[in-house]
Design an enzyme around this catalytic site. Structure first.
Site, PDB file in Angstrom:
ATOM      1  N   CYS A  90       0.397  -0.968  -0.194  1.00 28.55           N
ATOM      2  CA  CYS A  90       0.031  -0.099   0.215  1.00 28.55           C
ATOM      3  C   CYS A  90       0.794   0.884   0.030  1.00 28.55           C
ATOM      4  O   CYS A  90       1.931   1.202   0.565  1.00 28.55           O
ATOM      5  CB  CYS A  90      -0.713   0.272   1.321  1.00 28.55           C
ATOM      6  SG  CYS A  90      -1.865  -1.227   1.543  1.00 28.55           S
ATOM      7  N   TRP A 107      -2.798  -2.537  -1.597  1.00 30.63           N
ATOM      8  CA  TRP A 107      -2.428  -3.661  -1.272  1.00 30.63           C
ATOM      9  C   TRP A 107      -2.827  -4.856  -0.850  1.00 30.63           C
ATOM     10  O   TRP A 107      -3.140  -4.900   0.440  1.00 30.63           O
ATOM     11  CB  TRP A 107      -1.123  -4.379  -1.414  1.00 30.63           C
ATOM     12  CG  TRP A 107      -0.305  -5.643  -1.953  1.00 30.63           C
ATOM     13  CD1 TRP A 107      -0.254  -5.772  -3.646  1.00 30.63           C
ATOM     14  CD2 TRP A 107      -0.209  -5.892  -1.404  1.00 30.63           C
ATOM     15  NE1 TRP A 107       0.616  -6.894  -4.241  1.00 30.63           N
ATOM     16  CE2 TRP A 107       0.532  -7.130  -2.457  1.00 30.63           C
ATOM     17  CE3 TRP A 107       0.229  -6.521   0.107  1.00 30.63           C
ATOM     18  CZ2 TRP A 107       0.998  -8.680  -2.077  1.00 30.63           C
ATOM     19  CZ3 TRP A 107       0.735  -8.033   0.118  1.00 30.63           C
ATOM     20  CH2 TRP A 107       1.145  -9.283  -0.397  1.00 30.63           C
ATOM     21  N   ASN A 124      -1.156   1.578   5.551  1.00 30.19           N
ATOM     22  CA  ASN A 124      -0.484   0.207   5.362  1.00 30.19           C
ATOM     23  C   ASN A 124      -0.019  -0.538   6.528  1.00 30.19           C
ATOM     24  O   ASN A 124      -0.192  -0.196   7.638  1.00 30.19           O
ATOM     25  CB  ASN A 124       0.783   1.370   4.688  1.00 30.19           C
ATOM     26  CG  ASN A 124       0.558   1.673   3.530  1.00 30.19           C
ATOM     27  OD1 ASN A 124      -0.604   2.044   2.838  1.00 30.19           O
ATOM     28  ND2 ASN A 124       1.893   2.667   3.590  1.00 30.19           N
ATOM     29  N   GLU A 130      18.183 -15.854 -10.159  1.00 28.19           N
ATOM     30  CA  GLU A 130      18.262 -14.718 -10.944  1.00 28.19           C
ATOM     31  C   GLU A 130      17.767 -14.236 -12.072  1.00 28.19           C
ATOM     32  O   GLU A 130      16.062 -13.469 -12.200  1.00 28.19           O
ATOM     33  CB  GLU A 130      18.677 -13.389 -10.227  1.00 28.19           C
ATOM     34  CG  GLU A 130      18.929 -12.372 -10.293  1.00 28.19           C
ATOM     35  CD  GLU A 130      18.166 -11.600 -10.141  1.00 28.19           C
ATOM     36  OE1 GLU A 130      17.569 -11.873  -8.550  1.00 28.19           O
ATOM     37  OE2 GLU A 130      17.101 -10.933 -10.755  1.00 28.19           O
ATOM     38  N   LYS A 154      13.846 -13.291 -12.578  1.00 28.52           N
ATOM     39  CA  LYS A 154      13.076 -12.211 -13.384  1.00 28.52           C
ATOM     40  C   LYS A 154      11.713 -12.555 -14.443  1.00 28.52           C
ATOM     41  O   LYS A 154      10.963 -12.098 -14.677  1.00 28.52           O
ATOM     42  CB  LYS A 154      14.295 -11.655 -13.954  1.00 28.52           C
ATOM     43  CG  LYS A 154      15.473 -11.028 -13.384  1.00 28.52           C
ATOM     44  CD  LYS A 154      14.764  -9.515 -12.585  1.00 28.52           C
ATOM     45  CE  LYS A 154      14.083  -9.315 -11.711  1.00 28.52           C
ATOM     46  NZ  LYS A 154      15.047  -8.865 -10.891  1.00 28.52           N
ATOM     47  N   GLU A 194       8.882 -13.089 -12.945  1.00 28.75           N
ATOM     48  CA  GLU A 194       7.229 -12.270 -12.380  1.00 28.75           C
ATOM     49  C   GLU A 194       7.366 -10.759 -12.987  1.00 28.75           C
ATOM     50  O   GLU A 194       6.591 -10.900 -12.507  1.00 28.75           O
ATOM     51  CB  GLU A 194       8.595 -11.252 -11.330  1.00 28.75           C
ATOM     52  CG  GLU A 194       9.904 -10.765 -11.412  1.00 28.75           C
ATOM     53  CD  GLU A 194      10.558  -9.909  -9.978  1.00 28.75           C
ATOM     54  OE1 GLU A 194      10.116 -10.152  -9.618  1.00 28.75           O
ATOM     55  OE2 GLU A 194      12.223  -9.464 -10.795  1.00 28.75           O
ATOM     56  N   HIS A 214      19.677 -34.475 -12.576  1.00 25.95           N
ATOM     57  CA  HIS A 214      18.980 -34.857 -11.385  1.00 25.95           C
ATOM     58  C   HIS A 214      17.782 -34.895 -10.810  1.00 25.95           C
ATOM     59  O   HIS A 214      17.246 -34.954 -10.356  1.00 25.95           O
ATOM     60  CB  HIS A 214      20.434 -34.831  -9.840  1.00 25.95           C
ATOM     61  CG  HIS A 214      20.820 -34.870  -9.786  1.00 25.95           C
ATOM     62  ND1 HIS A 214      21.896 -36.321  -9.509  1.00 25.95           N
ATOM     63  CD2 HIS A 214      22.666 -34.171  -9.952  1.00 25.95           C
ATOM     64  CE1 HIS A 214      23.162 -36.124  -8.847  1.00 25.95           C
ATOM     65  NE2 HIS A 214      24.117 -34.999  -9.581  1.00 25.95           N
ATOM     66  N   LYS A 222       6.287  -3.193  -4.622  1.00 27.42           N
ATOM     67  CA  LYS A 222       8.325  -3.675  -4.387  1.00 27.42           C
ATOM     68  C   LYS A 222       8.935  -3.171  -3.503  1.00 27.42           C
ATOM     69  O   LYS A 222       9.834  -3.935  -3.212  1.00 27.42           O
ATOM     70  CB  LYS A 222       8.316  -1.543  -5.041  1.00 27.42           C
ATOM     71  CG  LYS A 222       9.584  -0.896  -4.990  1.00 27.42           C
ATOM     72  CD  LYS A 222      10.779  -2.072  -5.843  1.00 27.42           C
ATOM     73  CE  LYS A 222      11.997  -1.874  -6.665  1.00 27.42           C
ATOM     74  NZ  LYS A 222      12.665  -2.664  -6.746  1.00 27.42           N
TER      75      LYS A 222
HETATM   76  C1  F6R Z   1      12.601  -8.940  -7.414  1.00 28.90           C
HETATM   77  C2  F6R Z   1      11.986  -8.217  -6.331  1.00 28.90           C
HETATM   78  C3  F6R Z   1      11.988  -9.144  -5.038  1.00 28.90           C
HETATM   79  C4  F6R Z   1      12.972  -8.353  -4.104  1.00 28.90           C
HETATM   80  C5  F6R Z   1      12.505  -8.066  -2.104  1.00 28.90           C
HETATM   81  C6  F6R Z   1      13.220  -7.895  -1.619  1.00 28.90           C
HETATM   82  O1  F6R Z   1      12.804  -8.326  -9.307  1.00 28.90           O
HETATM   83  O2  F6R Z   1      12.628  -7.149  -6.585  1.00 28.90           O
HETATM   84  O3  F6R Z   1      12.416 -10.128  -5.018  1.00 28.90           O
HETATM   85  O4  F6R Z   1      14.186  -8.708  -4.082  1.00 28.90           O
HETATM   86  O5  F6R Z   1      11.517  -8.114  -2.438  1.00 28.90           O
HETATM   87  O6  F6R Z   1      13.631  -6.314  -1.797  1.00 28.90           O
HETATM   88  P1  F6R Z   1      14.085  -5.275  -1.337  1.00 28.90           P
HETATM   89  O7  F6R Z   1      15.915  -5.929  -0.978  1.00 28.90           O
HETATM   90  O8  F6R Z   1      13.739  -4.377  -0.904  1.00 28.90           O
HETATM   91  O9  F6R Z   1      14.266  -6.248   0.829  1.00 28.90           O
END
Ligand code: F6R
Length: 618
Positions: free
Chosen positions: A2, A75, A101, A491, A495, A498, A514, A613
């Site tokens: 949020c 959210w 929030n 990673e 990417k 997501e 395996h 985010k």
């Molecule tokens: C993936 C992504 C999330 C963050 C995770 C941790 O692209 O952005 O997996 O990496 O939510 O967030 P922070 O780094 O802000 O603790």
């Protein structure tokens, strides 16, 4: 998660609040709303959907006027995303309004008690419970709003960042926080104030802000001042710190790119330089990092380093594990913060915990830090957002200086985290003698070359776009890597899934036989990292194994590689480098591949569905 954007002053609040909400869209949300105070009334417009939908609803409601307004992007946690559950919420009398929030965990108990006192509820939210609790406490104690909020908050369990407004006191707003961030922007001469989840909604109006600490409550009085008190005992916080904001408007705009994600991918050469600027003095053979220098004895005497993080930051932690062990011979464990915090870990004052977080607000990482501190461990933070909760909670730390990352998918945060962590690992390796002088100096020289190599690599964008076109409809994708590039495979898969919603898995290349090898057929794209210095022959054998089963191979190789191109369907070349630093290069094509595939599939690259985010709930 949020977002809150609010204004109290002498201008029209609506455009400030709505623009503020747009700046917070990157946090991820499913509904939006606004309350404006006008003509002695609280006028609420809210809807499921985007801020643009809210603008339409506000037009229909003719709700634009007022010098005080609070907006919210929700959210969903308690209650599905719909118009009724959207914020703001009004109290039963209609006199109080709230945006919130976080999560009130004991909302159900409070709700039942309020129902016995005659309250009825329109929504399924914990927030509506909270505003009615505040109303009830205010009535019962016949007190002012600030006191009522303080008393009500002592009854709640959970996390919150709230802004509360009383129609009978139109020159005052109450703001409080526990676990979820909230910033108050201070306008000139106290003639206006801004309230937001981070500074981005008000950066063009003021550079001065107070970030509330946990358990603090602020009473904002228009044309007068801000008073901060402790929620627990109502004591006064005598001089809350006013921070000078470094963020600029330019940094949080797209600057000619179609998406923030693309902009942030292209910003990486500069972001890496910004991260090591003033720290890496390659010609002098020095790495300056105050947070490490001041605590060198602790680092050198540590039994082990435990890295805690989530998501992409956790992947950066895995790369760091390889570096700390290789450069400094210090044992490292990398933990998901969400698991670490709940599994009674064995940890003591001889351990160093490194917490990695772009946002500095991730609830699980924050909780893991608190747990580690309570067991006596020294906690070092690697954060991007200056002044964030994790930056403040840790004993020492180093910022990544990547600048604001707005795209939900982390890109420059990852590469700058690796940069900071590699500087620390090199510094420790030098200090404890695990790294020879010659290697140390050669790594320092090499690190200085990385930004140019990333820049050079970005020209592959068109090639990647063509590859993306070929695989955009694939239902699954496998990512393989070894050593330093195993975390990069993880990673890469993260990417892709997501932002494009394609199922993807990352694996250590040798582990493929395996299990995942059973998935390989002519439909399966496999992205393999096969850089020259990283167990190259072994990975080439893995590529052969995929080829024999007709899998489609997209190989990321070192420039000039002459072997893999005869086997793979596509070869993407990255500049040669020390293997330890190769993740800073090999990750770039993966970021671009996900970006283009997501775009071709019509996905919302910057705000993928269901994602937030900064994940401020556990
Ligand atoms: C993936 C992504 C999330 C963050 C995770 C941790 O692209 O952005 O997996 O990496 O939510 O967030 P922070 O780094 O802000 O603790």
């Amino acid at each position: 998660m949020c977002g809150i954007a609010g204004y109290i002053g002498h201008r029209q609040a609506y455009p400030i609040v709505v623009n503020g909400l747009k700046r917070l869209e990157y946090r991820g949300y499913d509904s939006a709303g606004i309350v404006l105070y006008n003509d002695q009334k609280l006028n609420v417009s809210k809807t499921k959907g985007k801020v643009s939908d809210l603008e339409e609803i506000s037009n229909k409601d003719n709700n634009h006027i007022g010098n005080i307004g609070f907006g919210h992007t929700r959210w969903a946690t308690h209650g599905v995303p719909n118009d009724v559950n959207s914020h703001p919420h009004l109290s039963q009398s209609g006199e109080l309004a709230i945006v919130h929030n976080g999560i009130i965990e004991n909302y159900d108990t409070i709700k039942k008690e309020l129902i016995t006192r005659g309250y009825t509820f329109k929504s399924d939210t914990d927030t509506e419970v909270l505003i009615n609790l505040i109303e009830e406490v205010k009535k019962e104690n016949n007190c002012k709003l600030g006191k009522a909020v303080q008393l009500a908050l002592t009854q709640v369990i959970g996390a919150y960042a709230i802004a509360v407004f009383d129609v009978n006191k139109p020159d005052e707003v109450i703001v409080a926080r526990l676990g979820s961030p909230i910033a108050i922007g201070i306008g000139k001469d106290n003639k206006e104030f801004f309230v937001a989840s981070d500074a981005s909604p008000f950066i063009e109006y003021t550079k001065e802000a107070i970030y509330l600490e946990d358990q603090e409550l602020a009473i904002i009085k228009l044309d007068r001042d801000i008073r901060v008190r402790k929620v627990k005992d109502d004591s006064i916080v005598s001089s809350p710190e006013v921070l000078e904001l470094e963020m600029s408007l330019e940094q949080i705009e797209k600057g000619g790119y179609d998406h923030f994600m693309l902009k942030e991918i292209y910003e990486q050469p500069d972001a890496i330089v910004d991260t090591y600027r003033g720290r890496l003095l390659a010609n002098e053979g020095i790495i300056k990092m105050a947070g490490v220098d001041d605590n060198m004895e602790r680092f050198l005497n540590a039994n082990r380093i435990i890295i805690v993080a989530c998501g992409t930051s956790w992947h950066a932690g895995l790369v760091a594990e390889y570096m700390f062990e290789d450069f400094a011979r210090i044992p490292v464990e990398v933990e998901y913060a969400s698991e670490f915090r709940y599994r009674n870990p064995v940890i003591n004052e001889k351990d160093i915990v490194i917490a990695i977080s772009q946002s500095g607000e991730t609830a699980d990482t924050l909780a893991a830090i608190k747990l580690a501190k309570s067991k006596g461990a020294f906690v070092f933070g690697v954060c991007n957002v200056v002044g964030s909760s994790i930056a403040r909670e840790t004993d020492a730390g180093a910022y990544t200086h990547a600048g604001p990352e707005i795209g939900v998918a982390s890109t420059k945060a990852f590469t700058t985290q690796i940069t900071v962590l590699s500087l620390i690992a090199l510094k420790l390796g030098k200090a404890n003698g695990a790294l020879s002088n010659a290697s140390y100096h050669s790594y320092l020289q090499e690190m200085e070359l990385i930004p140019n190599k990333v820049q050079e690599l970005l020209v592959i964008n068109d090639q990647i776009e063509n590859i993306a076109r070929e695989y955009k409809d694939a239902p699954n994708c496998l990512y393989l890597g070894r050593g330093f590039n195993f975390p990069v495979a993880l990673e890469g898969a993260l990417k892709l899934k997501e932002i494009s919603y394609i199922h993807a898995e990352g694996y250590p290349a040798a582990e493929m036989k395996h299990g995942p090898i059973a998935l390989i057929d002519e439909q399966m794209p496999v992205v393999v990292i096969a850089t020259k210095k990283g167990h190259y022959e072994k990975v080439v054998s893995n590529i052969q194994e995929i080829k024999s089963r007709k899998g489609k191979i997209i190989a990321i190789v070192t420039q000039g590689d002459d072997t893999v191109k005869h086997i793979a369907d596509h070869v993407i070349e990255v500049p040669d480098s020390e293997e330890a630093f190769s993740p800073l290069l090999t990750t770039i094509p993966m970021q671009l591949l996900s970006y283009h595939i997501a775009l071709m599939r019509g996905c919302n690259v910057d705000q993928p569905r269901n994602l937030a985010k900064s994940v401020t709930v556990e």
